[in-house]
Design a protein around this motif. Sequence first.
Motif, PDB file in Angstrom:
ATOM      1  N   MET A   1      54.173  61.812  70.499  1.00 37.24           N
ATOM      2  CA  MET A   1      53.572  61.308  69.326  1.00 37.24           C
ATOM      3  C   MET A   1      52.027  61.070  69.340  1.00 37.24           C
ATOM      4  SD  MET A   1      54.720  57.773  67.033  1.00 37.24           S
ATOM      5  CE  MET A   1      56.222  58.371  67.286  1.00 37.24           C
ATOM      6  N   ILE A   2      51.364  61.470  68.609  1.00 36.82           N
ATOM      7  CA  ILE A   2      49.770  61.025  68.430  1.00 36.82           C
ATOM      8  C   ILE A   2      49.430  59.906  67.655  1.00 36.82           C
ATOM      9  CG2 ILE A   2      47.354  62.105  67.969  1.00 36.82           C
ATOM     10  CD1 ILE A   2      48.912  64.801  68.122  1.00 36.82           C
ATOM     11  N   THR A   3      48.796  58.929  68.032  1.00 34.48           N
ATOM     12  CA  THR A   3      48.448  57.884  67.152  1.00 34.48           C
ATOM     13  C   THR A   3      46.816  57.359  67.077  1.00 34.48           C
ATOM     14  OG1 THR A   3      48.934  56.009  68.924  1.00 34.48           O
ATOM     15  CG2 THR A   3      50.746  56.550  67.410  1.00 34.48           C
ATOM     16  N   TYR A   4      46.392  56.910  66.015  1.00 35.90           N
ATOM     17  CA  TYR A   4      45.228  56.129  66.150  1.00 35.90           C
ATOM     18  C   TYR A   4      44.975  54.927  65.371  1.00 35.90           C
ATOM     19  CZ  TYR A   4      44.096  58.729  61.886  1.00 35.90           C
ATOM     20  OH  TYR A   4      44.043  59.054  60.571  1.00 35.90           O
ATOM     21  N   ILE A   5      44.140  54.248  65.472  1.00 30.99           N
ATOM     22  CA  ILE A   5      44.025  52.936  64.309  1.00 30.99           C
ATOM     23  C   ILE A   5      42.785  53.085  63.541  1.00 30.99           C
ATOM     24  CG2 ILE A   5      43.727  50.346  64.202  1.00 30.99           C
ATOM     25  CD1 ILE A   5      45.011  49.997  67.102  1.00 30.99           C
ATOM     26  N   PRO A   6      42.798  53.200  62.550  1.00 21.88           N
ATOM     27  CA  PRO A   6      41.848  53.447  61.454  1.00 21.88           C
ATOM     28  C   PRO A   6      41.104  52.155  61.310  1.00 21.88           C
ATOM     29  CG  PRO A   6      43.708  53.698  60.507  1.00 21.88           C
ATOM     30  CD  PRO A   6      44.294  53.451  61.555  1.00 21.88           C
ATOM     31  N   PRO A   7      39.822  52.233  60.722  1.00 22.70           N
ATOM     32  CA  PRO A   7      39.224  50.886  60.615  1.00 22.70           C
ATOM     33  C   PRO A   7      39.607  50.564  59.229  1.00 22.70           C
ATOM     34  CG  PRO A   7      37.631  52.665  60.349  1.00 22.70           C
ATOM     35  CD  PRO A   7      38.944  53.423  60.940  1.00 22.70           C
ATOM     36  N   LYS A   8      39.344  49.113  59.031  1.00 22.54           N
ATOM     37  CA  LYS A   8      39.899  48.598  57.822  1.00 22.54           C
ATOM     38  C   LYS A   8      39.078  48.738  56.648  1.00 22.54           C
ATOM     39  CE  LYS A   8      42.488  44.962  59.956  1.00 22.54           C
ATOM     40  NZ  LYS A   8      42.532  43.974  60.646  1.00 22.54           N
TER      41      LYS A   8
ATOM     42  N   ILE B   1      41.826  58.193  70.133  1.00 28.32           N
ATOM     43  CA  ILE B   1      43.219  58.887  69.694  1.00 28.32           C
ATOM     44  C   ILE B   1      44.165  58.956  71.177  1.00 28.32           C
ATOM     45  CG2 ILE B   1      43.915  61.250  69.048  1.00 28.32           C
ATOM     46  CD1 ILE B   1      40.964  61.648  68.021  1.00 28.32           C
ATOM     47  N   GLN B   2      45.447  58.411  70.679  1.00 28.20           N
ATOM     48  CA  GLN B   2      46.238  58.382  71.829  1.00 28.20           C
ATOM     49  C   GLN B   2      47.439  59.460  72.031  1.00 28.20           C
ATOM     50  OE1 GLN B   2      46.298  53.861  71.637  1.00 28.20           O
ATOM     51  NE2 GLN B   2      47.181  54.159  73.409  1.00 28.20           N
ATOM     52  N   LYS B   3      47.873  59.882  72.778  1.00 29.85           N
ATOM     53  CA  LYS B   3      49.058  60.619  72.700  1.00 29.85           C
ATOM     54  C   LYS B   3      49.958  59.774  73.880  1.00 29.85           C
ATOM     55  CE  LYS B   3      49.099  65.485  72.954  1.00 29.85           C
ATOM     56  NZ  LYS B   3      48.903  66.704  73.523  1.00 29.85           N
ATOM     57  N   GLY B   4      50.903  59.305  73.298  1.00 27.34           N
ATOM     58  CA  GLY B   4      51.821  58.328  74.222  1.00 27.34           C
ATOM     59  C   GLY B   4      50.885  57.097  74.515  1.00 27.34           C
ATOM     60  N   LYS B   5      50.903  56.912  75.533  1.00 27.08           N
ATOM     61  CA  LYS B   5      49.982  55.696  75.984  1.00 27.08           C
ATOM     62  C   LYS B   5      48.617  56.148  76.727  1.00 27.08           C
ATOM     63  CE  LYS B   5      52.021  55.261  80.657  1.00 27.08           C
ATOM     64  NZ  LYS B   5      52.872  54.373  81.557  1.00 27.08           N
ATOM     65  N   TYR B   6      48.336  57.540  76.576  1.00 32.29           N
ATOM     66  CA  TYR B   6      47.012  57.785  77.191  1.00 32.29           C
ATOM     67  C   TYR B   6      45.995  58.025  75.932  1.00 32.29           C
ATOM     68  CZ  TYR B   6      49.947  58.311  81.181  1.00 32.29           C
ATOM     69  OH  TYR B   6      50.662  57.961  82.253  1.00 32.29           O
TER      70      TYR B   6
ATOM     71  N   GLN C   1      56.424  72.247  67.253  1.00 29.67           N
ATOM     72  CA  GLN C   1      56.096  72.978  68.321  1.00 29.67           C
ATOM     73  C   GLN C   1      54.862  74.213  67.836  1.00 29.67           C
ATOM     74  OE1 GLN C   1      57.646  73.159  71.162  1.00 29.67           O
ATOM     75  NE2 GLN C   1      56.008  74.498  71.906  1.00 29.67           N
ATOM     76  N   GLU C   2      54.869  74.516  66.331  1.00 27.82           N
ATOM     77  CA  GLU C   2      53.908  75.513  66.031  1.00 27.82           C
ATOM     78  C   GLU C   2      52.487  74.987  66.297  1.00 27.82           C
ATOM     79  OE1 GLU C   2      53.464  75.225  61.374  1.00 27.82           O
ATOM     80  OE2 GLU C   2      55.532  75.897  62.170  1.00 27.82           O
ATOM     81  N   LEU C   3      52.375  73.629  66.375  1.00 29.78           N
ATOM     82  CA  LEU C   3      50.970  72.903  66.414  1.00 29.78           C
ATOM     83  C   LEU C   3      50.692  72.683  67.983  1.00 29.78           C
ATOM     84  CD1 LEU C   3      50.879  70.793  63.301  1.00 29.78           C
ATOM     85  CD2 LEU C   3      49.783  73.003  63.960  1.00 29.78           C
ATOM     86  N   LYS C   4      51.490  72.813  68.697  1.00 29.18           N
ATOM     87  CA  LYS C   4      51.153  72.467  70.247  1.00 29.18           C
ATOM     88  C   LYS C   4      50.059  73.096  70.766  1.00 29.18           C
ATOM     89  CE  LYS C   4      54.838  69.890  70.740  1.00 29.18           C
ATOM     90  NZ  LYS C   4      54.775  68.306  70.490  1.00 29.18           N
ATOM     91  N   SER C   5      49.734  74.181  70.482  1.00 31.73           N
ATOM     92  CA  SER C   5      48.724  74.981  70.832  1.00 31.73           C
ATOM     93  C   SER C   5      47.242  74.391  70.301  1.00 31.73           C
ATOM     94  CB  SER C   5      48.492  76.445  70.519  1.00 31.73           C
ATOM     95  OG  SER C   5      48.530  76.768  69.085  1.00 31.73           O
ATOM     96  N   LEU C   6      47.248  73.682  69.075  1.00 31.76           N
ATOM     97  CA  LEU C   6      46.121  72.708  68.585  1.00 31.76           C
ATOM     98  C   LEU C   6      45.686  71.790  69.308  1.00 31.76           C
ATOM     99  CD1 LEU C   6      44.306  73.306  66.068  1.00 31.76           C
ATOM    100  CD2 LEU C   6      45.862  71.620  65.119  1.00 31.76           C
ATOM    101  N   ASP C   7      44.595  71.645  69.518  1.00 29.56           N
ATOM    102  CA  ASP C   7      43.889  70.444  70.317  1.00 29.56           C
ATOM    103  C   ASP C   7      44.261  69.231  69.314  1.00 29.56           C
ATOM    104  OD1 ASP C   7      42.168  68.462  71.127  1.00 29.56           O
ATOM    105  OD2 ASP C   7      40.612  69.407  71.454  1.00 29.56           O
ATOM    106  N   ALA C   8      45.174  68.107  70.121  1.00 29.40           N
ATOM    107  CA  ALA C   8      45.861  67.061  69.573  1.00 29.40           C
ATOM    108  C   ALA C   8      44.391  66.277  68.821  1.00 29.40           C
ATOM    109  CB  ALA C   8      46.406  66.072  70.409  1.00 29.40           C
ATOM    110  N   ALA C   9      43.278  66.249  69.388  1.00 26.67           N
ATOM    111  CA  ALA C   9      42.418  65.198  68.650  1.00 26.67           C
ATOM    112  C   ALA C   9      41.803  66.004  67.455  1.00 26.67           C
ATOM    113  CB  ALA C   9      41.161  65.280  69.734  1.00 26.67           C
ATOM    114  N   LEU C  10      41.981  67.221  67.506  1.00 28.96           N
ATOM    115  CA  LEU C  10      41.318  68.106  66.110  1.00 28.96           C
ATOM    116  C   LEU C  10      42.796  67.809  65.272  1.00 28.96           C
ATOM    117  CD1 LEU C  10      39.396  69.815  64.570  1.00 28.96           C
ATOM    118  CD2 LEU C  10      40.790  71.843  65.619  1.00 28.96           C
ATOM    119  N   LEU C  11      43.837  67.659  65.544  1.00 23.83           N
ATOM    120  CA  LEU C  11      44.887  67.567  64.637  1.00 23.83           C
ATOM    121  C   LEU C  11      44.987  66.162  64.077  1.00 23.83           C
ATOM    122  CD1 LEU C  11      47.552  68.469  63.166  1.00 23.83           C
ATOM    123  CD2 LEU C  11      48.849  67.627  65.226  1.00 23.83           C
ATOM    124  N   ALA C  12      44.380  65.248  64.977  1.00 21.87           N
ATOM    125  CA  ALA C  12      44.524  63.900  64.598  1.00 21.87           C
ATOM    126  C   ALA C  12      43.183  63.552  63.708  1.00 21.87           C
ATOM    127  CB  ALA C  12      44.100  62.966  65.588  1.00 21.87           C
ATOM    128  N   SER C  13      42.153  64.354  63.692  1.00 21.40           N
ATOM    129  CA  SER C  13      41.145  64.449  62.693  1.00 21.40           C
ATOM    130  C   SER C  13      41.281  64.860  61.474  1.00 21.40           C
ATOM    131  CB  SER C  13      39.829  64.797  63.208  1.00 21.40           C
ATOM    132  OG  SER C  13      39.958  66.309  63.525  1.00 21.40           O
TER     133      SER C  13
END
Length: 168
Positions: A1-8, A18-23, A143-155
Amino acid sequence: MITYIPPKSVSSTREMAIQKGKYIIGYMSRYFQDWESLTASREHKEVNLEVLSEETNQEYTIQQVSGDRLRGLEWTIFQWGKPIGKIGASNGSSKKHRIIAELLDHEPIKVEATWKKTGRINKKGSTVIKGFFQHKVQIESMQELKSLDAALLASIVHIFWSSNAEGK
């Protein structure tokens, strides 16, 4: 799972981890450009992002090139200053909000709002905003998005949520 906290605040330029799990796998921050040179509506606040991927050591910029809600919103995606794709958002009609990201060497990525205030990513993945005071955006990839950079997906997901929230 990818997560981020957007500004209010929609006008905030604070850096978002941008986090994947706890990293932490990257950072993104919003920036504003001079709209005088563009033929965009002054009523719309643009959504532009600078993205740094710690996972792949890549830099991306997502720059809004059209701010006309009636005709639809558009962005160009750059990697190290070179265009690698574009994002288009549906116009301001009564249809459900959606964006489509078209990247070089990758299948299109479609993020579409559901009636449950979540987003569906290419019909198999999902994104949701969790929390009442401290919002957190969660992204369940497939699975089909695993090859995409997770930071780019989050953006791309951030563009979806930001363009959905503004002007409505």
